[in-house]
Design a protein around this motif. Structure first.
Motif, PDB file in Angstrom:
ATOM      1  N   TRP A 174       0.847  -1.189   0.000  1.00  0.00           N
ATOM      2  CA  TRP A 174       0.000   0.000   0.000  1.00  0.00           C
ATOM      3  C   TRP A 174       0.880   1.234   0.000  1.00  0.00           C
ATOM      4  N   ASP A 175       0.405   2.274  -0.701  1.00  0.00           N
ATOM      5  CA  ASP A 175       1.136   3.542  -0.715  1.00  0.00           C
ATOM      6  C   ASP A 175       0.269   4.638  -0.098  1.00  0.00           C
ATOM      7  N   GLY A 176       0.723   5.862  -0.185  1.00  0.00           N
ATOM      8  CA  GLY A 176      -0.009   6.981   0.398  1.00  0.00           C
ATOM      9  C   GLY A 176      -1.399   7.158  -0.186  1.00  0.00           C
ATOM     10  N   ASP A 187      -3.357   4.774  -1.267  1.00  0.00           N
ATOM     11  CA  ASP A 187      -4.198   3.743  -0.663  1.00  0.00           C
ATOM     12  C   ASP A 187      -4.591   4.127   0.753  1.00  0.00           C
ATOM     13  N   LEU A 188      -3.635   4.686   1.489  1.00  0.00           N
ATOM     14  CA  LEU A 188      -3.919   5.139   2.848  1.00  0.00           C
ATOM     15  C   LEU A 188      -4.966   6.257   2.831  1.00  0.00           C
ATOM     16  N   SER A 189      -4.858   7.148   1.865  1.00  0.00           N
ATOM     17  CA  SER A 189      -5.831   8.229   1.723  1.00  0.00           C
ATOM     18  C   SER A 189      -7.218   7.675   1.397  1.00  0.00           C
ATOM     19  N   HIS A 215       3.199  -4.757   3.046  1.00  0.00           N
ATOM     20  CA  HIS A 215       3.813  -3.507   3.493  1.00  0.00           C
ATOM     21  C   HIS A 215       2.751  -2.415   3.544  1.00  0.00           C
ATOM     22  N   VAL A 216       2.758  -1.645   4.631  1.00  0.00           N
ATOM     23  CA  VAL A 216       1.811  -0.535   4.785  1.00  0.00           C
ATOM     24  C   VAL A 216       2.596   0.765   4.966  1.00  0.00           C
ATOM     25  N   PRO A 217       2.012   1.890   4.566  1.00  0.00           N
ATOM     26  CA  PRO A 217       2.686   3.180   4.771  1.00  0.00           C
ATOM     27  C   PRO A 217       2.890   3.456   6.254  1.00  0.00           C
ATOM     28  N   SER A 218       3.858   4.291   6.554  1.00  0.00           N
ATOM     29  CA  SER A 218       4.207   4.546   7.947  1.00  0.00           C
ATOM     30  C   SER A 218       3.057   5.139   8.752  1.00  0.00           C
ATOM     31  N   PHE A 257      -0.116   4.369   8.600  1.00  0.00           N
ATOM     32  CA  PHE A 257      -1.281   3.478   8.685  1.00  0.00           C
ATOM     33  C   PHE A 257      -1.721   3.225  10.123  1.00  0.00           C
TER      34      PHE A 257
END
Length: 143
Positions: A29-31, A33-35, A62-65, A67
């Motif tokens: 996941w990237d930023g 996806d987090l958004s 892997h998840v963004p920091s 998350f």
């Protein structure tokens, strides 16, 4: 909230009074996806008045920091947060080990972490390493 044109395969399902959000089969996941996840939770909580949110982690490696911090913010607002079927790599992250407790059937519930001594917690994690490896193997094999 503006409607999104690209939702990365976002799914929202109900399971035992918990609204579960999934973002498809993406492993990283990237930023963005987090958004998307954050915007979805905002809508579910503020507009649909949902009190329990689950995130399907079956494919995630892997998840963004931000998350875990984002989830903790919701927890502090009184929303019950669970992670469903997280992979071993996610379960081994420090934030996960400190703030999530097993809740059965491959589900982990976010707690406040109060009273957790990180040094002792790390020692206990190491002492129970065989148990954790076996638990994660069972999680992985059930996929």
């Amino acid at each position: 909230m503006a409607e999104r044109k690209y939702t990365h395969g976002l799914t929202i399902t109900e399971n035992d009074d918990v609204t579960i959000i999934g973002i498809g089969k993406m492993e990283i996941w990237d930023g963005a996806d987090l958004s998307l996840l954050r915007d979805s939770i905002v809508q579910l909580v503020n507009e649909d008045h949902i009190g329990q949110i689950g995130v399907d982690m079956k494919f995630v490696q892997h998840v963004p920091s931000g998350f875990f911090g984002m989830l903790f913010d919701w927890h502090e607002r009184g929303i019950r947060v669970t992670l469903h079927r997280p992979r071993a790599r996610v379960c081994q992250m420090l934030w996960f080990r400190k703030f999530f407790l097993p809740d059965g059937d491959g589900k982990f519930v976010l707690h406040d972490g109060e009273g957790v001594n990180e040094v002792v917690d790390e020692d206990l994690w190491s002492q129970n390493d065989t148990f954790h490896r076996e638990s994660f193997s069972l999680l992985e094999s059930s996929r």
